[in-house]
Design a protein around this motif. Sequence first.
Motif, short mmCIF file in Angstrom:
data_model
loop_
_atom_site.label_atom_id
_atom_site.label_comp_id
_atom_site.label_asym_id
_atom_site.label_seq_id
_atom_site.Cartn_x
_atom_site.Cartn_y
_atom_site.Cartn_z
N GLN A 176 28.56 111.16 73.23
CA GLN A 176 29.05 111.14 74.83
C GLN A 176 28.83 110.01 75.45
OE1 GLN A 176 30.68 113.84 76.09
NE2 GLN A 176 30.67 115.08 74.35
N SER A 177 29.71 109.58 76.11
CA SER A 177 29.58 108.51 76.82
C SER A 177 30.81 108.22 78.17
CB SER A 177 30.03 106.93 76.03
OG SER A 177 29.95 105.81 76.94
N ASP A 178 30.12 107.79 79.32
CA ASP A 178 30.96 107.57 80.40
C ASP A 178 31.42 106.19 80.69
OD1 ASP A 178 30.86 110.19 81.09
OD2 ASP A 178 29.04 109.89 82.21
N ASN A 179 31.15 105.48 79.62
CA ASN A 179 31.53 103.81 79.59
C ASN A 179 33.03 103.78 79.37
OD1 ASN A 179 32.13 101.29 78.77
ND2 ASN A 179 29.90 100.94 78.53
N LYS A 180 33.59 103.13 80.46
CA LYS A 180 35.09 102.93 80.54
C LYS A 180 35.58 102.17 79.43
CE LYS A 180 35.86 104.16 85.16
NZ LYS A 180 36.39 103.64 86.42
N LEU A 181 34.78 101.17 79.00
CA LEU A 181 35.11 100.19 77.87
C LEU A 181 35.27 100.88 76.96
CD1 LEU A 181 33.34 96.94 79.12
CD2 LEU A 181 35.59 97.30 78.91
N PHE A 226 38.05 101.56 74.08
CA PHE A 226 38.21 101.08 72.71
C PHE A 226 38.37 101.99 71.66
CE2 PHE A 226 35.04 100.55 69.14
CZ PHE A 226 35.52 99.74 68.40
N ILE A 227 38.09 103.26 72.02
CA ILE A 227 38.38 104.44 71.10
C ILE A 227 39.74 104.83 71.38
CG2 ILE A 227 37.72 107.18 70.83
CD1 ILE A 227 35.62 105.23 69.97
#
Length: 137
Positions: free
Chosen positions: A52-57, A61-62
């Motif tokens: 889980q990640s809130d990182n927009k980058l 990328f995904i």
Amino acid sequence: MADAVRSFFVENLLQIISENVKLIAGTKGQLELLVEEVKTLNAFLDEAAKTQSDNKLWKQFIKDIRITVYKAEDIIDKFLVQAKLHADKNFVKRGFDYNYAGAVKELGEQVGIVLQKVKKLREDNKQAFQPTPVSAR
């Protein structure tokens, strides 16, 4: 005169077949590489789905990887369809199947473009493609 025409015809036919075989063999090699890359990227996406990640980058990328995988799978499917249609023709028709050679050439170019995109994704995100250590219990 008829022998000369026949000889010319046979030589041209052999040259066309030879060029098509080289083209198809080269594209097949690239296609096999693309299939392996798709497998690797799908495995990466499976692992990324567990995180889980809130990182927009990271999300972008995904998303880029998914789009690349979809394009690659589409090209692979198109190649398989062309190969099947070509294989269903008799030997003589296959020798004169200029549409197939053109389609294979075009698909080969598309494979090259997607492989370059995969290479760029890997180079620009080397850290993301590193294995995650398993914690000792």
